[in-house]
Design a protein around this motif. Sequence first.
Motif, short mmCIF file in Angstrom:
data_model
loop_
_atom_site.label_atom_id
_atom_site.label_comp_id
_atom_site.label_asym_id
_atom_site.label_seq_id
_atom_site.Cartn_x
_atom_site.Cartn_y
_atom_site.Cartn_z
N GLN A 4 1.08 -0.92 -0.45
CA GLN A 4 0.34 -0.33 0.02
C GLN A 4 0.53 0.82 0.07
O GLN A 4 2.06 1.42 0.53
N ASP A 62 -2.98 1.47 -3.97
CA ASP A 62 -3.80 2.97 -3.50
C ASP A 62 -5.21 1.64 -2.40
O ASP A 62 -4.85 1.60 -0.70
N SER A 63 -6.44 1.34 -2.44
CA SER A 63 -7.46 0.81 -1.89
C SER A 63 -7.39 -0.98 -1.79
O SER A 63 -6.84 -1.56 -2.12
N ASP A 64 -7.85 -1.07 -0.30
CA ASP A 64 -7.62 -2.33 0.64
C ASP A 64 -8.57 -3.32 -1.42
O ASP A 64 -7.73 -4.16 -1.81
#
Length: 508
Positions: free
Chosen positions: A309, A408-410
């Motif tokens: 991440q 970036d996002s889960d």
Amino acid sequence: MHTFQARDQFFPARERFADGAQYIAGRLTRGTSGQHHAVVDPATGEEVLGYELAGAKDVDAAVAAARAAFPGWAGASPGERSDAMHRFAAELSARAEDLARAETVQCGKPIKLSREFDVPGTIDNTAFFAGAARHLQGQSAGEYDGGDHTSYVRREAIGVVGSIAPWNYPLQMAAWKVLPAIAAGNTIVLKPSELTPLTSLMFAAAATAAGIPDGVVNVVTGAGREAGEHLVGHPDVAMTSFTGSTGVGKRVAEVATATVKRLHLELGGKAPFVVFDDADLESAVHGAVAGALINTGQDCTAATRAYVQRPLYEAFVAGVADLMATVRLGDPCDPATDLGPLISHAHRDRVAGFVERARSYARVVTGGEAPEHPGAYYRPTLITGAAQDSEVVQAEIFGPVLVVLPFDSDDEGIRLANDTPYGLAASAWTHDVFRAGRATREIKAGCVWVNDHIPILSEMPHGGYKASGYGKDMSAYSFEEYTQIKHVMFDNTAVARKDWHRTIFGDR
């Protein structure tokens, strides 16, 4: 790199296998193919052992020996098989140092890995299956139709198993193939890689020394196209188990399907290593380097794709590069060596080819070269800047190469983790129990570690999703592969005319 120890003093392979490199009906024999082959130490390029490869006649003899031994072994009580396998574990323990040295000489595997991972793991597997042999479970007997009949399940041995094992973990793969098969009452013909047969032969000899009857465990050392295909297609082989590349696995399936064999495949992998932004950075860095470099990266569960991440990405890349630089290449026979060579110069060149092609679209942060040495060495390599659909992200390299990509996002991290044809293993790095739970549910892999990568247990299954194959090694779940389920039903009524007969006899 320093001076290398003499191999014939470290492990006298020529002396040990003077009678040949086939093990049929309880003894070493020579192959009859007429083709000479050499086991080569990849750390030095020197021949360790020359031998005659197995041909079709040797496969036929091994299958005949296994078939002859099957009725007696399958008819033994679970307790008798268990006792023999406990003695087998003790024999392996007594031969542990010999096995470790042979594994290192033929594979180029660091001796500390052979001593601390391969050999103890094999002994533990043997002890586990010695106990599991007495616990072949089935559904409990009962009157499932209300009382007219009693049903129960028998779990029976299949027959002769023909197994093909790879070169990266010769001893452990021999154990994973042989142990559940014989614990369930089958007999087996194992074909190890012709590159690395030594410890498979020693494993079979230990079985004989433990009192496991001749013919229960046989080893034929031959080439895949001759010995391997003949074994898979043999009419007296009831089941095939194969571990190796997905490409070869497809060919094995094609040959096995022609004779309607049961088939167990453990194939390639491209394990994702997903680091969320709340992970412990030091743990993740150390886990990534260890997980990527174990066995010089020649491991189908090795960490090959790290998705980090974005808040941790730069620090992770820097930490991995720094730690990789401390890894010591050297003589695999030296306990101080961390990383040995790849299995051969040809395979090293294959790995190097992936890295060289990646230079046109990605950045090689560290490594990416072979040191000045006659052995098949390649430096630990870190790559960044590759696209998700690039070759180094999608293809199984099978070497000491780690590719790192940001997310970036889960949602994106999990999507990227699942975005290859493979699904053998994965790991998620986080302190958040909900993130960990989601990752273990949604990542499509046969094993998902949380805050670790690589450890395996005899009690837990190993096998994959998607192009990584099907079926399980290790654990009691492996008995699903190596046993036949039979439903037995007894009539309890003693009535000549059953109620259901009216569907045939009408109203009579």
